[in-house]
Design a protein around this motif. Sequence first.
Motif, mmCIF file in Angstrom:
data_model
loop_
_atom_site.group_PDB
_atom_site.id
_atom_site.type_symbol
_atom_site.label_atom_id
_atom_site.label_comp_id
_atom_site.label_asym_id
_atom_site.label_seq_id
_atom_site.Cartn_x
_atom_site.Cartn_y
_atom_site.Cartn_z
ATOM 1 N N GLY A 72 -6.885 14.020 15.375
ATOM 2 C CA GLY A 72 -7.815 14.548 14.395
ATOM 3 C C GLY A 72 -7.327 14.507 12.963
ATOM 4 N N GLU A 73 -7.355 15.670 12.317
ATOM 5 C CA GLU A 73 -6.991 15.766 10.908
ATOM 6 C C GLU A 73 -5.526 15.415 10.675
ATOM 7 N N THR A 74 -4.663 15.784 11.631
ATOM 8 C CA THR A 74 -3.242 15.443 11.514
ATOM 9 C C THR A 74 -3.060 13.936 11.471
ATOM 10 N N LEU A 75 -3.761 13.246 12.356
ATOM 11 C CA LEU A 75 -3.691 11.792 12.405
ATOM 12 C C LEU A 75 -4.200 11.177 11.104
ATOM 13 N N GLU A 76 -5.324 11.652 10.629
ATOM 14 C CA GLU A 76 -5.898 11.132 9.381
ATOM 15 C C GLU A 76 -4.936 11.326 8.213
ATOM 16 N N ASN A 77 -4.341 12.501 8.152
ATOM 17 C CA ASN A 77 -3.414 12.785 7.051
ATOM 18 C C ASN A 77 -2.160 11.919 7.134
ATOM 19 N N LYS A 78 -1.666 11.663 8.342
ATOM 20 C CA LYS A 78 -0.488 10.808 8.505
ATOM 21 C C LYS A 78 -0.770 9.412 7.967
ATOM 22 N N ILE A 79 -1.968 8.923 8.264
ATOM 23 C CA ILE A 79 -2.344 7.587 7.793
ATOM 24 C C ILE A 79 -2.517 7.580 6.276
ATOM 25 N N LYS A 80 -3.256 8.550 5.760
ATOM 26 C CA LYS A 80 -3.536 8.600 4.322
ATOM 27 C C LYS A 80 -2.266 8.762 3.494
ATOM 28 N N ARG A 81 -1.260 9.432 4.060
ATOM 29 C CA ARG A 81 -0.044 9.716 3.310
ATOM 30 C C ARG A 81 1.006 8.603 3.412
ATOM 31 N N CYS A 82 0.710 7.554 4.156
ATOM 32 C CA CYS A 82 1.635 6.420 4.207
ATOM 33 C C CYS A 82 1.802 5.868 2.784
ATOM 34 N N ASP A 83 3.038 5.787 2.319
ATOM 35 C CA ASP A 83 3.236 5.333 0.941
ATOM 36 C C ASP A 83 3.993 4.015 0.837
ATOM 37 N N THR A 84 4.231 3.361 1.996
ATOM 38 C CA THR A 84 4.819 2.024 1.993
ATOM 39 C C THR A 84 4.128 1.193 3.068
ATOM 40 N N PRO A 85 4.048 -0.129 2.891
ATOM 41 C CA PRO A 85 3.439 -0.979 3.919
ATOM 42 C C PRO A 85 4.126 -0.853 5.277
ATOM 43 N N ILE A 86 5.459 -0.719 5.305
ATOM 44 C CA ILE A 86 6.165 -0.649 6.579
ATOM 45 C C ILE A 86 5.835 0.647 7.321
ATOM 46 N N GLU A 87 5.586 1.718 6.582
ATOM 47 C CA GLU A 87 5.180 2.969 7.230
ATOM 48 C C GLU A 87 3.798 2.813 7.858
ATOM 49 N N LEU A 88 2.887 2.191 7.128
ATOM 50 C CA LEU A 88 1.546 1.947 7.663
ATOM 51 C C LEU A 88 1.617 0.995 8.858
ATOM 52 N N TYR A 89 2.503 0.013 8.784
ATOM 53 C CA TYR A 89 2.700 -0.935 9.886
ATOM 54 C C TYR A 89 3.146 -0.201 11.141
ATOM 55 N N ASN A 90 4.049 0.757 10.984
ATOM 56 C CA ASN A 90 4.526 1.512 12.136
ATOM 57 C C ASN A 90 3.402 2.278 12.810
ATOM 58 N N VAL A 91 2.567 2.931 12.002
ATOM 59 C CA VAL A 91 1.436 3.661 12.571
ATOM 60 C C VAL A 91 0.490 2.693 13.276
ATOM 61 N N ALA A 92 0.225 1.551 12.642
ATOM 62 C CA ALA A 92 -0.690 0.560 13.215
ATOM 63 C C ALA A 92 -0.169 -0.009 14.527
ATOM 64 N N SER A 93 1.148 -0.077 14.680
ATOM 65 C CA SER A 93 1.720 -0.680 15.883
ATOM 66 C C SER A 93 1.414 0.122 17.130
#
Length: 274
Positions: A163-184
């Motif tokens: 839910g909101e925790t997941l959304e916030n984790k994604i929105k707060r990614c501040d580097t491409p590699i962090e977003l890549y990790n979540v996407a994986s």
Amino acid sequence: MTALTQEQKKLIDDNFYEGLDENELDKTKFELLTSPYELQYLAENHNWDGGVKILHWIAESSICSEATALELFWLSQPKEYQKYNLTENIDGDYVGDENEIFQLIKTVLNNFKNGFYKKTDIHFDPTVHIEAEQQVPEFMKQATNGEETYIYLEKSEVDNWFGETLENKIKRCDTPIELYNVASFVKYQLDNRAELILKHPLCDKGIALMLFWRLKTFRNIWFETSSLATEIVTKIRNNEYPEILAYNPKLDREIKMSEPKPKWKIPEMMKKPV
């Protein structure tokens, strides 16, 4: 299409709302629905993540329109089930979701063949779904150039994000590699994660390409995947993503690039608008 009254919509909204457990579904309430327009409204507003029991009721109803049944068929992403014989049940991971959706596909197929569904002024055109099922373009199989990627998140950690925790984790990614990790880890929670990642300003070609193959491999448990996959292909074709991270789908052990030989064909009558 005939408009529903506020009373008709309220009956459906009050008894078949998002988040209602399948075990709490009341068949007697469903039987109060007396028109194909009510079934269409119910089908269009149902969240497939909550299960498909109510969709089986719709597909088995004598007042279901051809258009509603055809829409259910294509939202079930039938191509993903052509690797199974129509006479078999599915075993293995996600058996509850996969097998129930496969049974829904078979119900609609059999009822269409027998002329079971009503002809109404409700319309559905499967063209966009058929196009989304076409062969993957060659450029979607090529590696991206960029920084070397690595996974530092743990599955046990990501599994606890909802839910909101997941959304916030994604929105707060501040580097491409962090977003890549979540996407994986997109295969483990197919709610709105993929869409949120694709909208993130740091989403690059490598992340988008990985999401495409993750969704393609695991999309049979999430009905929105076809439109998202089409969006990714279009944007990569138009060079709309920056190329920051390295990703090679041919080296990704989590995905399946090869297409199994179909064990049944989608009838031509299921490909025509109604």
